[in-house]
Write a protein that holds these residues in place. Structure first.
Motif, mmCIF file in Angstrom:
data_model
loop_
_atom_site.group_PDB
_atom_site.id
_atom_site.type_symbol
_atom_site.label_atom_id
_atom_site.label_comp_id
_atom_site.label_asym_id
_atom_site.label_seq_id
_atom_site.Cartn_x
_atom_site.Cartn_y
_atom_site.Cartn_z
ATOM 1 N N GLY A 39 0.819 -1.211 0.000
ATOM 2 C CA GLY A 39 0.000 0.000 0.000
ATOM 3 C C GLY A 39 0.849 1.255 0.000
ATOM 4 N N VAL A 40 1.903 1.264 0.816
ATOM 5 C CA VAL A 40 2.777 2.440 0.894
ATOM 6 C C VAL A 40 3.572 2.625 -0.398
ATOM 7 C CG1 VAL A 40 4.809 3.381 2.062
ATOM 8 C CG2 VAL A 40 2.932 2.423 3.406
ATOM 9 N N THR A 41 4.022 1.531 -1.003
ATOM 10 C CA THR A 41 4.796 1.672 -2.241
ATOM 11 C C THR A 41 3.959 2.275 -3.356
ATOM 12 O OG1 THR A 41 4.263 -0.612 -2.910
ATOM 13 C CG2 THR A 41 6.306 -0.262 -1.694
ATOM 14 N N PHE A 42 2.652 2.096 -3.303
ATOM 15 C CA PHE A 42 1.781 2.687 -4.314
ATOM 16 C C PHE A 42 1.660 4.205 -4.145
ATOM 17 C CE2 PHE A 42 -0.918 -0.236 -6.994
ATOM 18 C CZ PHE A 42 -0.030 -1.295 -6.925
ATOM 19 N N GLU A 43 2.232 4.744 -3.056
ATOM 20 C CA GLU A 43 2.210 6.190 -2.834
ATOM 21 C C GLU A 43 3.422 6.871 -3.468
ATOM 22 O OE1 GLU A 43 -0.366 7.670 -1.248
ATOM 23 O OE2 GLU A 43 -1.259 5.687 -1.097
ATOM 24 N N MET A 44 4.205 6.120 -4.240
ATOM 25 C CA MET A 44 5.449 6.654 -4.765
ATOM 26 C C MET A 44 5.259 7.966 -5.520
ATOM 27 S SD MET A 44 8.054 4.965 -7.524
ATOM 28 C CE MET A 44 8.360 3.564 -6.479
ATOM 29 N N SER A 81 7.379 -4.590 -10.394
ATOM 30 C CA SER A 81 6.764 -4.141 -11.647
ATOM 31 C C SER A 81 5.783 -2.990 -11.470
ATOM 32 C CB SER A 81 6.086 -5.318 -12.349
ATOM 33 O OG SER A 81 7.038 -6.282 -12.720
ATOM 34 N N PRO A 82 4.800 -3.084 -10.540
ATOM 35 C CA PRO A 82 3.890 -1.942 -10.382
ATOM 36 C C PRO A 82 4.602 -0.686 -9.884
ATOM 37 C CG PRO A 82 3.501 -3.596 -8.673
ATOM 38 C CD PRO A 82 4.405 -4.214 -9.683
ATOM 39 N N MET A 83 5.672 -0.853 -9.098
ATOM 40 C CA MET A 83 6.409 0.318 -8.628
ATOM 41 C C MET A 83 7.135 1.007 -9.784
ATOM 42 S SD MET A 83 7.918 -0.641 -4.873
ATOM 43 C CE MET A 83 8.437 -2.341 -5.132
ATOM 44 N N LEU A 84 7.654 0.219 -10.728
ATOM 45 C CA LEU A 84 8.295 0.812 -11.905
ATOM 46 C C LEU A 84 7.283 1.570 -12.752
ATOM 47 C CD1 LEU A 84 10.652 -2.129 -12.947
ATOM 48 C CD2 LEU A 84 11.349 0.086 -12.024
ATOM 49 N N VAL A 85 6.097 0.988 -12.917
ATOM 50 C CA VAL A 85 5.036 1.669 -13.673
ATOM 51 C C VAL A 85 4.669 2.983 -12.994
ATOM 52 C CG1 VAL A 85 2.633 1.523 -14.425
ATOM 53 C CG2 VAL A 85 4.124 -0.470 -14.638
ATOM 54 N N LEU A 86 4.526 2.939 -11.669
ATOM 55 C CA LEU A 86 4.166 4.148 -10.925
ATOM 56 C C LEU A 86 5.275 5.195 -10.990
ATOM 57 C CD1 LEU A 86 2.435 2.586 -7.790
ATOM 58 C CD2 LEU A 86 1.357 3.921 -9.599
ATOM 59 N N TYR A 87 6.509 4.754 -11.105
ATOM 60 C CA TYR A 87 7.611 5.722 -11.242
ATOM 61 C C TYR A 87 7.451 6.519 -12.523
ATOM 62 C CZ TYR A 87 12.338 7.636 -11.350
ATOM 63 O OH TYR A 87 13.411 8.481 -11.393
ATOM 64 N N PHE A 88 7.107 5.841 -13.616
ATOM 65 C CA PHE A 88 6.913 6.550 -14.882
ATOM 66 C C PHE A 88 5.667 7.437 -14.832
ATOM 67 C CE2 PHE A 88 9.768 3.245 -16.614
ATOM 68 C CZ PHE A 88 10.663 4.076 -17.260
ATOM 69 N N VAL A 89 4.635 6.989 -14.102
ATOM 70 C CA VAL A 89 3.487 7.866 -13.877
ATOM 71 C C VAL A 89 3.937 9.120 -13.135
ATOM 72 C CG1 VAL A 89 1.269 8.103 -12.692
ATOM 73 C CG2 VAL A 89 1.813 5.978 -13.884
ATOM 74 N N GLY A 90 4.819 8.926 -12.158
ATOM 75 C CA GLY A 90 5.364 10.057 -11.413
ATOM 76 C C GLY A 90 6.149 11.009 -12.295
#
Length: 264
Positions: free
Chosen positions: A178-183, A233-242
């Motif tokens: 849950g916290v990693t999705f806050e990246m 994988s989802p953290m990498l995707v969220l990084y690009f969203v960031g």
């Protein structure tokens, strides 16, 4: 990279020196008020979670029940400690929108007027992403971990899952994902204050990959490389969203738009 970040942070503070300031005592008074409300919301959330503590037990124990196991008491106080711990965590999740709003109220004096319009997108994205991460962990990661770690690797052993050990494992996976999705919420604020921008994030992408995989290795319950990659994988995707978020909210973009309007 670290020196560059420090310089950017220093420049961001300098750029905001023109904003109306508050004295030290005013800051402390504001912090006291916000903490008062935060603790009040936490207490209210705890009461609500406590009223539904038996339902919480069912949800938490479900990944074990699905493979024919239950949590085991090893000490007379395990059950009451379990109820208190889960009610505290559940209460914090219930109260999180109200707590986030208090955090926003505390930091908003250091923001420009046009930046304060992000309050509701910030609230929605923060709560939505956290719940998405916890749902992904509860729906797929935990059941898969139980099958992998207990039914596959430990099939030749007797199973006794102590309440404290299982609860710690459950919360680590649920809250960790849950916290990693806050990246990109963190990236949002860093970009909003001018500390990072899209170019900086793309330039230092290799460091981000290393940090993401290190974090995935810590919180992933599956020790295999495949499991770690599934977490990362989802953290990498969220990084690009960031990166996209940083591009749109960075102060330089806002200044360019204002300059174009002035020229027109």
């Amino acid at each position: 990279m670290a020196i560059d970040l420090v310089d950017r942070a220093r420049n961001a503070v300098h750029d905001r020196a023109e904003l109306p300031g508050m004295s030290l005592m005013e800051h402390l008074e504001e912090l006291r008020n916000r903490l008062f409300w935060i603790f009040g919301y936490l207490a209210a959330g705890f009461v609500v979670a406590w009223l539904f503590r038996n339902r919480l037990v069912e949800y938490i124990q479900k990944p074990l029940l699905d493979i024919g196991l239950k949590m085991t008491m090893t000490h007379p106080t395990d059950a009451i400690n379990f109820f208190i711990k889960t009610s505290l965590v559940g209460g914090a999740i219930i109260a999180s929108p109200f707590i986030l709003y208090q955090v926003w109220l505390f930091i908003s004096p250091g923001m420009y007027t046009n930046e304060k319009k992000y309050v509701w997108p910030f609230m929605t994205a923060t709560v939505g992403l956290f719940l998405s991460g916890t749902w992904l962990a509860y729906r797929y990661v935990l059941p898969g971990a139980m099958v992998f770690l207990i039914q596959d690797f430990a099939k030749n052993f007797s199973h006794m899952i102590p309440i404290n050990d299982y609860t710690a494992f459950f919360l680590a996976v649920i809250l960790g994902l849950g916290v990693t999705f806050e990246m990109h919420i963190v990236i949002f604020f860093l970009a909003l204050f001018g500390i990072v921008d899209a170019k900086f994030l793309l330039k230092n992408f290799r460091y981000a990959i290393m940090a993401i995989f290190l974090l995935a290795a810590v919180i992933c319950p599956d020790p295999s490389p495949v499991g770690m990659c599934l977490f990362a994988s989802p953290m990498l995707v969220l990084y690009f969203v960031g990166v996209g978020v940083a591009f749109f909210v960075h102060p330089n973009r806002r200044k360019k738009k204002e300059a174009l309007k002035g020229a027109a």
